[in-house]
Design an enzyme around this catalytic site. Structure first.
Site, mmCIF file in Angstrom:
data_model
loop_
_atom_site.group_PDB
_atom_site.id
_atom_site.type_symbol
_atom_site.label_atom_id
_atom_site.label_comp_id
_atom_site.label_asym_id
_atom_site.label_seq_id
_atom_site.Cartn_x
_atom_site.Cartn_y
_atom_site.Cartn_z
ATOM 1 N N ARG A 268 -17.491 39.798 -17.211
ATOM 2 C CA ARG A 268 -17.211 40.615 -15.963
ATOM 3 C C ARG A 268 -17.887 42.291 -16.760
ATOM 4 O O ARG A 268 -17.106 42.258 -17.932
ATOM 5 C CB ARG A 268 -15.918 40.243 -15.798
ATOM 6 N N HIS A 272 -10.369 43.123 -17.536
ATOM 7 C CA HIS A 272 -9.914 41.293 -16.975
ATOM 8 C C HIS A 272 -9.038 41.810 -16.059
ATOM 9 O O HIS A 272 -9.608 41.228 -14.863
ATOM 10 C CB HIS A 272 -8.942 41.018 -18.164
ATOM 11 N N TYR A 281 -11.458 45.115 -26.929
ATOM 12 C CA TYR A 281 -12.125 43.746 -28.189
ATOM 13 C C TYR A 281 -12.970 43.352 -27.839
ATOM 14 O O TYR A 281 -13.311 42.455 -27.700
ATOM 15 C CB TYR A 281 -11.167 43.078 -27.003
HETATM 16 C C1 LIG Z 1 -1.286 28.524 -17.479
HETATM 17 C C2 LIG Z 1 -1.299 30.191 -17.559
HETATM 18 N N1 LIG Z 1 -1.429 31.037 -19.101
HETATM 19 C C3 LIG Z 1 -1.831 31.782 -18.640
HETATM 20 C C4 LIG Z 1 -1.968 33.147 -17.799
HETATM 21 C C5 LIG Z 1 -2.255 34.247 -17.952
HETATM 22 N N2 LIG Z 1 -4.235 34.948 -17.936
HETATM 23 C C6 LIG Z 1 -3.911 34.907 -16.652
HETATM 24 S S1 LIG Z 1 -5.653 35.077 -16.329
HETATM 25 C C7 LIG Z 1 -6.427 34.853 -17.931
HETATM 26 C C8 LIG Z 1 -7.091 34.359 -18.600
HETATM 27 C C9 LIG Z 1 -8.451 33.213 -18.156
HETATM 28 O O1 LIG Z 1 -9.341 33.136 -18.071
HETATM 29 P P1 LIG Z 1 -10.988 32.612 -17.887
HETATM 30 O O2 LIG Z 1 -10.469 31.535 -17.287
HETATM 31 O O3 LIG Z 1 -11.822 32.189 -18.882
HETATM 32 O O4 LIG Z 1 -11.198 33.524 -16.307
HETATM 33 P P2 LIG Z 1 -11.350 35.057 -16.233
HETATM 34 O O5 LIG Z 1 -10.235 35.713 -16.249
HETATM 35 O O6 LIG Z 1 -11.952 35.062 -17.565
HETATM 36 O O7 LIG Z 1 -12.295 35.503 -14.989
HETATM 37 C C10 LIG Z 1 -4.768 34.296 -18.662
HETATM 38 C C11 LIG Z 1 -4.688 33.784 -19.678
HETATM 39 C C12 LIG Z 1 -1.849 31.850 -16.906
HETATM 40 N N3 LIG Z 1 -1.835 32.699 -15.181
HETATM 41 N N4 LIG Z 1 -1.585 30.891 -16.732
#
Ligand SMILES: Cc1ncc(C[n+]2csc(CCOP(=O)(O)OP(=O)(O)O)c2C)c(N)n1
Ligand SMILES: [Mg+2]
Length: 362
Positions: A268, A272, A281
């Site tokens: 990306r 985020h 980071y």
């Molecule tokens: C169960 C849960 N824990 C934490 C979060 C907070 N959170 C939202 S997005 C995210 C990161 C997810 O990363 P990834 O699965 O790699 O997807 P990306 O955003 O990198 O596309 C987190 C920790 C959440 N939404 N749900």
């Protein structure tokens, strides 16, 4: 069509079919008509332009939240084109605007969802970046990471039991593989032979947490083997590699041979979300290095090499898509905000007294 024997073995390097220079470099003939290739490119560019537009809407204060897609477009187009839209089911996550668009969800609805206007078929009840479509069998994206994976397997199992010939495809980030729901879903799909393709859009980070702090596995695809299904790692910046592997994976599931895990290596470019500062980071050189591998640039060079694309067409396409985006946005805004009372609709068949009271006081 790609043959399974051509597919990448899990611990080799990721499968790529088009070089960065745009040269077709596959062990089989390209079998897509020019028209499809041009449509794919159009969807890649539309997704990028939508991303820019959504970022502006957030800065204008028109929406509270955006989840940038730029860098994921090749994966999105590859996945969408391998599905039978409106027949198969898609269980997307919040970074999939490009995917749902390429599948056919109208731009007006995407903007309606973002702005919570009446143009949102989900009545403005989700946070922005959570598209869904009843008409196109797109399960509404859920915020809790990986929580959509067990229901996706349940849906796939029902397709199998009823013999419908449909396939479920569920997308998620690599961070989602740290959740129990991912492992429960993979295990259940493996045991039941559910017709589902798990698609991990591996961009290396879960917000600020790098993959190496999430998993000791060499690849995400390697996790497939523990659950008794094939796993493939693909260059996710190569839309055609994503498409051909997804096409095989979907065929595998549709033919009753069980689930597949496909890992698409993407990046990306943006933070985020609009609530994140990625410079805290991620080194800027890392972002720049991935940008040089851009899925749009590669696809464009590929079309140019085949004599299908020139600068004049590029300008025409961008102008046309700019107008399309503006018109869809205007339409979504003109639909007007969803009334707050809609909050109470469609939850219970018979509205309980407590909710009636709350609706009255509202
Ligand atoms: C169960 C849960 N824990 C934490 C979060 C907070 N959170 C939202 S997005 C995210 C990161 C997810 O990363 P990834 O699965 O790699 O997807 P990306 O955003 O990198 O596309 C987190 C920790 C959440 N939404 N749900
Ligand atoms: Mg991630």
């Amino acid at each position: 069509m790609i043959q399974e024997t051509h597919l990448f073995k899990p611990f080799d390097k990721p499968l790529s079919l088009v070089t960065d220079a745009g040269v077709w470099n596959a062990p089989f003939e390209l079998d897509l008509p020019d028209e499809t290739l041009l449509n794919m490119y159009r969807d890649l560019v539309l997704s990028r332009l939508l991303d820019e537009q959504l970022g502006k809407l957030q800065r204008l204060g028109k929406t509270s939240f955006v989840a940038p897609n730029a860098g994921h477009e090749g994966a999105h187009v590859g996945v969408a084109y391998a599905l039978r839209a409106g027949f198969d089911w898609l269980f997307p996550y919040y970074r999939d605007h490009g995917l749902v668009l390429a599948l056919g969800v109208p731009l007006r609805e995407v903007f309606g969802q973002t702005l919570a206007t009446r143009a949102d078929p989900n009545k403005g009840r989700q946070m922005p970046a959570h598209p869904g479509s009843g008409a196109l069998n797109v399960f509404t994206a859920a915020s809790p990471i990986a929580s959509h994976l067990p229901p996706a397997v349940g849906a796939a199992l029902s397709m199998k039991l009823r013999g419908t010939g449909q396939v479920a495809v569920a997308t998620f980030g690599e961070g989602a593989t740290s959740e129990g729901d991912f492992h429960a879903a993979m295990n259940f799909a493996g045991v039941q032979g559910a017709p589902i393709v798990f698609v991990c859009e591996n961009n290396g980070y879960a917000i600020s947490v790098a993959l190496r702090k999430q998993s000791g596995s060499e690849t995400i695809a390697a996790k497939a083997y523990a659950y008794g299904m094939p796993g493939y790692t693909v260059d996710g910046m190569d839309a055609l590699a994503c498409y051909y592997v997804m096409q095989d994976a979907v065929a595998h599931a549709r033919e009753g041979r069980g689930p597949v895990l496909v890992e698409l290596l993407v990046y990306r470019y943006g933070a985020h979300s609009s609530a994140d500062d990625d410079s805290a980071y991620r080194p800027r050189e890392e972002v720049a290095a991935w940008r040089r591998r851009d899925p749009l640039g590669r696809f464009r060079r590929f079309l140019e090499a085949r004599g299908l694309w020139e600068e004049v067409q590029e300008r025409g396409l961008r102008d046309e898509l700019g107008r399309t985006l503006s018109a869809a946005l205007a339409e979504a805004e003109a639909a007007g905000s969803v009334p707050t009372e809609w909050l109470f609709d469609d939850v219970y068949a018979e509205v309980p007294d407590t909710l009636l009271e709350q609706r009255e006081s509202l």
